[in-house]
Design a protein around this motif. Structure first.
Motif, PDB file in Angstrom:
ATOM      1  N   GLN A  19     -10.497 -51.339  33.225  1.00  0.00           N
ATOM      2  CA  GLN A  19     -10.773 -50.702  31.929  1.00  0.00           C
ATOM      3  C   GLN A  19     -10.793 -51.740  30.816  1.00  0.00           C
ATOM      4  O   GLN A  19     -11.562 -51.638  29.854  1.00  0.00           O
ATOM      5  CB  GLN A  19      -9.706 -49.639  31.603  1.00  0.00           C
ATOM      6  N   ASP A  20      -9.935 -52.738  30.953  1.00  0.00           N
ATOM      7  CA  ASP A  20      -9.878 -53.804  29.959  1.00  0.00           C
ATOM      8  C   ASP A  20     -11.217 -54.570  29.933  1.00  0.00           C
ATOM      9  O   ASP A  20     -11.760 -54.862  28.867  1.00  0.00           O
ATOM     10  CB  ASP A  20      -8.708 -54.742  30.305  1.00  0.00           C
ATOM     11  N   SER A  23     -13.779 -52.401  28.170  1.00  0.00           N
ATOM     12  CA  SER A  23     -13.745 -52.366  26.701  1.00  0.00           C
ATOM     13  C   SER A  23     -14.057 -53.724  26.088  1.00  0.00           C
ATOM     14  O   SER A  23     -14.707 -53.792  25.048  1.00  0.00           O
ATOM     15  CB  SER A  23     -12.450 -51.759  26.156  1.00  0.00           C
TER      16      SER A  23
END
Ligand code: R5P
Length: 297
Positions: A19-20, A23
């Motif tokens: 997810q990092d 984003s």
């Protein structure tokens, strides 16, 4: 026509790093259903559109045998559904330690694993792979395979947290990691000599570090698995009257109760990078991993 953004599928249970990346890079998040049938077979369903896109599967390969079948089926499904390129981001890459036939009849599984991955993926990105007898991943992977190093982040952590560190590597192959970290941290280092006696047992000869009495010992290794290597080094330092060492591993495997055993031995701290989710993760590689991935594509 605007080019499709790459789509990233974080592996279940390891969503944080995936997810990092999503984003930081502003890429699309992929959704898939992965589960086991009652008979143990793997079920895979891709829920996002992958046609015409670069698919990135972000899966650290600790406990690799459990992940292998669903990982290959996910890649095969993406390919069949029209993905143009399939990239494996494996912050921890498994199956590199069996890099020779140490005893007659053994399988050199590092080669078989690399050949299998090279058939199913178009490119690979990993962090500090265990390269000992192989000089680079290219010796076994036939796809573009990039290895990034956690050394800058480890050095930065030590600079911020440890006064007067002296770095210690447990064996010859750790020289590649320890020397780099020490150089970046502007601190001295030495490496021990290790002989593996069994899966959990090692014999170790500490280097001469007397010149750095009064410094804080910082052990750096790529993998902490059974923690046998760290425990032996800690024990020997303690016997010689050194203060508790900081134990740093890039990859927090911690097989069985290894983390407990190491904690009980009383190190000053146990610190790992977030290549494998674990309570000891203190060093975040999200930024450098996303940079490396962007450059790679
Ligand atoms: C192997 O030589 C690696 O660099 C590590 O030293 C090793 O994997 C650590 O394993 P363990 O924690 O089981 O001693």
């Amino acid at each position: 026509m605007a080019q499709e953004l790459p789509i990233v599928f974080p592996w279940p249970g390891q969503e944080a790093l995936g997810q990092d990346l999503i984003s930081r890079l502003g890429w699309e998040a992929g959704h898939a259903e992965l589960r086991r049938f009652p008979d143990g077979e793997s079920y895979v369903r891709i829920l996002s559109e992958v046609k015409g896109k670069t698919v990135i599967i972000c899966a650290s390969l600790d406990s690799p045998d459990e992940k292998l079948a669903p990982l290959l089926w996910l890649a095969a499904t993406a390919r069949e559904l029209g993905a143009t390129k399939i990239v494996l981001v494996a912050p921890y890459l498994a199956y590199l330690r069996q890099d020779a036939r140490f005893q007659e009849g053994e399988g050199v599984t590092s080669r078989y694993f690399a050949a299998l991955m090279s058939r199913h993926f178009d490119a690979l990105l990993t962090v500090d792979p265990h390269l000992h007898r192989y000089r680079s991943l290219d010796e076994v992977y036939s796809i573009p395979a990039r290895a990034m190093s956690a050394a800058p982040e480890i050095a930065a952590w030590v600079r911020g947290e440890v006064e007067r560190p002296v770095f210690l590597g447990p064996d010859q192959e750790s020289d590649q990691w320890v020397s780099r970290v020490a150089e970046l941290a502007g601190a001295p280092y030495a490496v021990a000599e290790k002989r593996r006696l069994g899966d959990r047992q090692v014999e170790l000869a500490l280097p001469d570090v007397e010149a750095w009495r009064g410094f804080t010992p910082v052990l750096v290794d790529d993998i902490i698995s059974t923690a046998g290597t760290m425990l032996e080094t800690l024990g020997q330092l303690k016997a010689k009257g050194w203060p508790p060492a900081v134990c740093i591993g890039v990859h927090a495997i911690f097989a069985g109760k290894a983390y407990q055993d190491l904690s009980v031995a009383g190190p000053r701290a146990i610190v790992t990078c977030n290549t494998i989710p674990h309570p000891s993760n203190r060093i975040d590689l999200g930024e450098s991993l996303s940079q490396a991935l962007k450059e790679m594509l």
